[in-house]
Scaffold this motif. Structure first.
Motif, PDB file in Angstrom:
ATOM      1  N   SER A 163      -5.449   1.565   2.465  1.00  9.06           N
ATOM      2  CA  SER A 163      -6.800   1.572   3.049  1.00  9.06           C
ATOM      3  C   SER A 163      -7.628   2.765   2.599  1.00  9.06           C
ATOM      4  N   ALA A 164      -8.942   2.615   2.762  1.00  7.30           N
ATOM      5  CA  ALA A 164      -9.914   3.634   2.332  1.00  7.30           C
ATOM      6  C   ALA A 164     -10.213   4.574   3.503  1.00  7.30           C
ATOM      7  N   PHE A 165     -10.871   5.699   3.199  1.00  6.49           N
ATOM      8  CA  PHE A 165     -11.114   6.689   4.257  1.00  6.49           C
ATOM      9  C   PHE A 165     -12.186   6.244   5.250  1.00  6.49           C
ATOM     10  N   ASN A 166     -13.140   5.413   4.795  1.00  9.70           N
ATOM     11  CA  ASN A 166     -14.368   5.266   5.581  1.00  9.70           C
ATOM     12  C   ASN A 166     -14.249   4.321   6.774  1.00  9.70           C
ATOM     13  N   LYS A 189      -0.236   2.332   3.784  1.00  9.36           N
ATOM     14  CA  LYS A 189      -0.547   3.628   3.171  1.00  9.36           C
ATOM     15  C   LYS A 189      -2.034   3.896   3.400  1.00  9.36           C
ATOM     16  N   GLU A 192      -5.466   9.359   2.025  1.00  9.85           N
ATOM     17  CA  GLU A 192      -4.933  10.715   2.194  1.00  9.85           C
ATOM     18  C   GLU A 192      -5.887  11.568   3.026  1.00  9.85           C
ATOM     19  N   GLN A 230       0.883   3.910  -5.323  1.00 12.80           N
ATOM     20  CA  GLN A 230       1.416   3.322  -6.552  1.00 12.80           C
ATOM     21  C   GLN A 230       2.832   2.755  -6.330  1.00 12.80           C
ATOM     22  N   THR A 244      -7.886  -1.737  -0.128  1.00 16.11           N
ATOM     23  CA  THR A 244      -9.307  -1.487   0.131  1.00 16.11           C
ATOM     24  C   THR A 244      -9.669  -0.139  -0.458  1.00 16.11           C
ATOM     25  N   GLY A 245     -10.746  -0.093  -1.237  1.00 17.76           N
ATOM     26  CA  GLY A 245     -11.181   1.179  -1.822  1.00 17.76           C
ATOM     27  C   GLY A 245     -12.158   0.937  -2.953  1.00 17.76           C
ATOM     28  N   SER A 246     -12.223   1.879  -3.869  1.00 15.25           N
ATOM     29  CA  SER A 246     -13.208   1.794  -4.949  1.00 15.25           C
ATOM     30  C   SER A 246     -12.810   0.710  -5.958  1.00 15.25           C
ATOM     31  N   GLU A 267     -10.486  -5.497  -1.556  1.00 15.54           N
ATOM     32  CA  GLU A 267     -11.751  -5.258  -0.841  1.00 15.54           C
ATOM     33  C   GLU A 267     -12.325  -3.985  -1.449  1.00 15.54           C
ATOM     34  N   LEU A 268     -13.222  -4.144  -2.429  1.00 16.86           N
ATOM     35  CA  LEU A 268     -13.646  -2.980  -3.226  1.00 16.86           C
ATOM     36  C   LEU A 268     -15.133  -2.652  -3.001  1.00 16.86           C
ATOM     37  N   GLY A 269     -15.674  -1.875  -3.887  1.00 10.91           N
ATOM     38  CA  GLY A 269     -17.019  -1.314  -3.693  1.00 10.91           C
ATOM     39  C   GLY A 269     -18.138  -2.346  -3.612  1.00 10.91           C
ATOM     40  N   CYS A 301     -18.861   0.424   3.035  1.00  9.68           N
ATOM     41  CA  CYS A 301     -18.853  -0.457   1.855  1.00  9.68           C
ATOM     42  C   CYS A 301     -20.074  -1.364   1.909  1.00  9.68           C
ATOM     43  N   GLU A 403     -22.386   1.980  -7.562  1.00 14.42           N
ATOM     44  CA  GLU A 403     -22.235   2.390  -6.158  1.00 14.42           C
ATOM     45  C   GLU A 403     -22.030   3.905  -6.104  1.00 14.42           C
ATOM     46  N   PHE A 472     -14.443 -11.525   5.922  1.00 18.87           N
ATOM     47  CA  PHE A 472     -15.137 -10.369   5.358  1.00 18.87           C
ATOM     48  C   PHE A 472     -14.656 -10.123   3.935  1.00 18.87           C
TER      49      PHE A 472
HETATM   50  P1  NAD Z   1     -10.462   5.229  -3.117  1.00 22.82           P
HETATM   51  O1  NAD Z   1     -10.456   4.142  -4.137  1.00 22.82           O
HETATM   52  O2  NAD Z   1     -10.592   6.627  -3.577  1.00 22.82           O
HETATM   53  O3  NAD Z   1      -9.089   5.181  -2.258  1.00 22.82           O
HETATM   54  C1  NAD Z   1      -8.752   4.067  -1.481  1.00 22.82           C
HETATM   55  C2  NAD Z   1      -7.258   4.024  -1.250  1.00 22.82           C
HETATM   56  O4  NAD Z   1      -6.603   3.705  -2.473  1.00 22.82           O
HETATM   57  C3  NAD Z   1      -6.651   5.360  -0.801  1.00 22.82           C
HETATM   58  O5  NAD Z   1      -5.642   5.099   0.139  1.00 22.82           O
HETATM   59  C4  NAD Z   1      -6.065   5.910  -2.083  1.00 22.82           C
HETATM   60  O6  NAD Z   1      -5.002   6.815  -1.881  1.00 22.82           O
HETATM   61  C5  NAD Z   1      -5.578   4.645  -2.758  1.00 22.82           C
HETATM   62  N1  NAD Z   1      -5.462   4.692  -4.209  1.00 22.82           N
HETATM   63  C6  NAD Z   1      -6.351   5.220  -5.090  1.00 22.82           C
HETATM   64  N2  NAD Z   1      -5.911   5.005  -6.355  1.00 22.82           N
HETATM   65  C7  NAD Z   1      -4.753   4.326  -6.258  1.00 22.82           C
HETATM   66  C8  NAD Z   1      -3.823   3.824  -7.211  1.00 22.82           C
HETATM   67  N3  NAD Z   1      -4.009   3.977  -8.528  1.00 22.82           N
HETATM   68  N4  NAD Z   1      -2.727   3.173  -6.762  1.00 22.82           N
HETATM   69  C9  NAD Z   1      -2.527   3.000  -5.438  1.00 22.82           C
HETATM   70  N5  NAD Z   1      -3.355   3.473  -4.491  1.00 22.82           N
HETATM   71  C10 NAD Z   1      -4.461   4.120  -4.899  1.00 22.82           C
HETATM   72  O7  NAD Z   1     -11.614   4.876  -2.065  1.00 22.82           O
HETATM   73  P2  NAD Z   1     -12.205   5.750  -0.870  1.00 22.82           P
HETATM   74  O8  NAD Z   1     -13.009   6.869  -1.413  1.00 22.82           O
HETATM   75  O9  NAD Z   1     -11.129   6.054   0.102  1.00 22.82           O
HETATM   76  O10 NAD Z   1     -13.161   4.680  -0.159  1.00 22.82           O
HETATM   77  C11 NAD Z   1     -14.466   4.383  -0.578  1.00 22.82           C
HETATM   78  C12 NAD Z   1     -14.506   3.122  -1.416  1.00 22.82           C
HETATM   79  O11 NAD Z   1     -13.892   2.037  -0.718  1.00 22.82           O
HETATM   80  C13 NAD Z   1     -15.928   2.666  -1.692  1.00 22.82           C
HETATM   81  O12 NAD Z   1     -16.010   2.196  -3.009  1.00 22.82           O
HETATM   82  C14 NAD Z   1     -16.143   1.538  -0.680  1.00 22.82           C
HETATM   83  O13 NAD Z   1     -17.151   0.618  -1.040  1.00 22.82           O
HETATM   84  C15 NAD Z   1     -14.782   0.911  -0.690  1.00 22.82           C
HETATM   85  N6  NAD Z   1     -14.546   0.143   0.533  1.00 22.82           N
HETATM   86  C16 NAD Z   1     -14.575  -1.222   0.448  1.00 22.82           C
HETATM   87  C17 NAD Z   1     -14.402  -1.981   1.585  1.00 22.82           C
HETATM   88  C18 NAD Z   1     -14.468  -3.482   1.524  1.00 22.82           C
HETATM   89  O14 NAD Z   1     -14.069  -4.110   2.500  1.00 22.82           O
HETATM   90  N7  NAD Z   1     -14.943  -4.089   0.453  1.00 22.82           N
HETATM   91  C19 NAD Z   1     -14.169  -1.362   2.822  1.00 22.82           C
HETATM   92  C20 NAD Z   1     -14.124   0.037   2.874  1.00 22.82           C
HETATM   93  C21 NAD Z   1     -14.315   0.775   1.708  1.00 22.82           C
END
Ligand code: NAD
Length: 515
Positions: A163-166, A189, A192, A230, A244-246, A267-269, A301, A403, A472
């Motif tokens: 999951s992502a921080f936000n 996971k 961080e 990873q 979920t993340g970038s 679930e990305l950016g 996001c 983004e 979603f």
């Molecule tokens: P991030 O990509 O930096 O990190 C997200 C998660 O992925 C963290 O837990 C991180 O440790 C993990 N991670 C990063 N690289 C990895 C890898 N190579 N292998 C395995 N795990 C890895 O994102 P962030 O800064 O925490 O969150 C912001 C981003 O998340 C924005 O782009 C936002 O749009 C997106 N987001 C999307 C949604 C959605 O539902 N679409 C929801 C919330 C946030």
């Protein structure tokens, strides 16, 4: 900008400890091996050290989750599994304020947003409880006499959640409550940046498991950075990886999971836009836009990042939005203060991304209409508070198409509705979208197949603030995943097609004859 003093880091650390204790965590996992830290963006300082996992410990955790899946959980009746989320929901109600406290401390969300995020967890518990009696398969007529044709849905196994921080608790709970009811075990996971919030959630879920007699290992938590993530990505026993993340993270993760024939839910950016037409209620459009663009300090996001306005109404709308942003300026600061509307950015990297996006926007012909400055630098040199910015752009340039996870709202103009839709869709991401209009035909065109290409398409409401009842997620670079309500549960199960012969004869399908 507010002048009230920011809370001391020590005070925040104590508040976090108290909230965790109340959630049931007697002792923090103090570092003996790999060391991490818990931190708060409110002061930008570290709260305390924490133990991190290693790829080896992740492997062991996945093994335990898989054993629990195979030995008990997959065969536990779904309505009985539902009792786990029912109890979890009760504990969440009881500890709503404690978890919201942790969200505020680790993410910097203002109180009402932090409470709102925990409310989403409560909502998904209710949804998942109902779902536990509705994991419907279809029955369809067989072409063969004396036969029945049907579908059954079975759990997958271990689901890895990154999951992502936000949204440190809501997104995890969407995944976990549904995955558990579907009969999977979960290894989480978290970001961080939000280990404490995760520890609080995990402790409550452990308590719920104990209370209803479910195995403790239906849910396991691993802490750490991308390297720890990873290990989940590469583990063949993780049948579904929900990440979920970038978009950059998704691009790294997805091919690795695909290479081992695992399933991915991404679930990305986003790069969300609202189209404002000449018939729109401009007060409504302005209010909807300001919350969507500046709420959560632009770190959702679904944050509104582009405002695509008809040229006849752009000046009137921009005046309203800039005026509202002027009022926001007085309400940036300590997220604990009742009057605060904009808390801090999560970290320095978010601030430098905002700075360079604003510089690039100006170099591409943009004009900053309001905001963009850093605030409270003297009070907290390590924290990053900013004024949300509105930038008028001559066209949809490179910076607008990416983004930037910070509060920057780009304003673009259009002449024809077709042009507005073209501009709207001409970005790599496809998460959330909105049209503000009183013209039904325009609203319908935006909702139609040739309208918005996003996973979320709204009318007369901003891009952020989804409810859990709907599915979603988004298209294109947003990753294509769907979570939360509607039939998103299907991603957490495998479908078996069953043919049952109760007729005594053995007719072959399609009239084939053999022996
Ligand atoms: P991030 O990509 O930096 O990190 C997200 C998660 O992925 C963290 O837990 C991180 O440790 C993990 N991670 C990063 N690289 C990895 C890898 N190579 N292998 C395995 N795990 C890895 O994102 P962030 O800064 O925490 O969150 C912001 C981003 O998340 C924005 O782009 C936002 O749009 C997106 N987001 C999307 C949604 C959605 O539902 N679409 C929801 C919330 C946030």
């Amino acid at each position: 900008m507010q002048t009230a003093a920011l809370p001391e880091t020590e005070v925040l650390a104590q508040r976090a400890r108290t909230a965790l204790e109340r959630c049931g965590l007697a002792r923090l996992p103090e570092p003996v091996g790999a060391a991490g830290t818990a931190r708060t963006p409110i002061t930008g300082q570290n709260l305390f050290p924490l133990e991190h996992d290693t790829p080896e410990s992740v492997g062991r955790v996945v093994g335990t989750a898989q054993d629990t899946f195979a030995s008990t959980w997959r065969d536990t009746p779904a309505p009985e599994r539902g009792q786990l989320v029912r109890r979890f929901g009760e504990l969440l109600r009881e500890h709503k304020a404690d978890l919201a406290e942790l969200v505020t401390i680790e993410v910097g969300k203002i109180r009402s947003e932090a409470l709102g995020e925990v409310q989403e967890m409560i909502d998904i518990c209710e949804f998942a409880l109902g779902l536990s009696r509705q994991l419907y398969g279809r029955t369809m007529p067989s072409e063969r006499p004396g036969h029945r044709l049907m579908e059954t849905w079975h759990p997958l196994g271990v689901v890895g959640v990154i999951s992502a921080f936000n949204f440190p608790v809501a997104v995890w709970s969407w995944n976990t409550c549904v995955a558990l009811v579907c009969g999977n075990t979960v290894v989480w996971k978290p970001s961080e940046l939000t280990p404490l919030t995760a520890l609080g959630c995990h402790a409550l879920l452990q308590r719920a498991a104990e209370d209803v007699g479910a195995p403790a290992d239906v849910h396991r938590l691993v802490l750490g950075d991308a390297q720890v993530g990873q290990a989940l990505v590469e583990d063949e026993r993780v049948e579904l990886l929900s990440a979920t993340g970038s978009t950059a993270m998704g691009r790294t993760v997805a091919p690795k999971v695909a290479a081992r024939m695992g399933r991915c839910l991404l679930e990305l950016g986003g790069n969300n836009a609202a189209v404002v037409t000449p018939s729109a209620d401009l007060d409504l459009a302005a209010r909807g836009s300001v919350f969507a663009a500046a709420g959560t300090a632009g770190q959702r996001c679904t944050t509104l990042r582009r405002l695509i306005v008809h040229e006849d109404v752009v000046d009137q709308l921009v005046e309203r939005v800039v005026d509202a942003y002027g009022q926001l300026r007085e309400r940036i600061g300590d997220p604990y203060q009742e009057e605060t509307l904009v808390g801090p950015l999560v970290a320095e990297r978010a601030h430098s991304a905002m700075r360079s996006a604003l510089e690039q926007a100006e170099a591409e012909g943009g004009r900053i209409l309001v905001g963009g400055a850093r605030c409270l630098e003297k009070e907290a040199a390590d924290a990053y508070y900013v004024e949300p910015a509105v930038v008028r752009m001559p066209e949809q340039t490179d910076v607008v198409r990416q983004e930037t996870f910070a509060p920057i709202l780009y304003v673009l103009t259009y002449r024809t509705f077709d042009e507005a839709v073209r501009l709207h869709n001409d970005v790599p991401q496809g998460l959330s979208s909105a049209v503000f209009t009183q013209d039904q035909a325009e609203a319908e065109r935006f909702l139609a197949a040739s309208g918005s290409d996003c996973g979320i398409v709204n009318v007369n409401i901003g891009t952020s603030g989804a409810e859990i009842g709907g599915a979603f997620g988004g298209e294109k670079d947003t990753g294509g995943g769907r979570e939360s309500g509607s039939d998103a549960w299907r991603s957490y199960m495998r479908r078996a097609t069953n043919t049952v012969n109760y007729g005594g004869e053995l007719p072959l399908a399609q009239g084939v004859r053999f022996l």
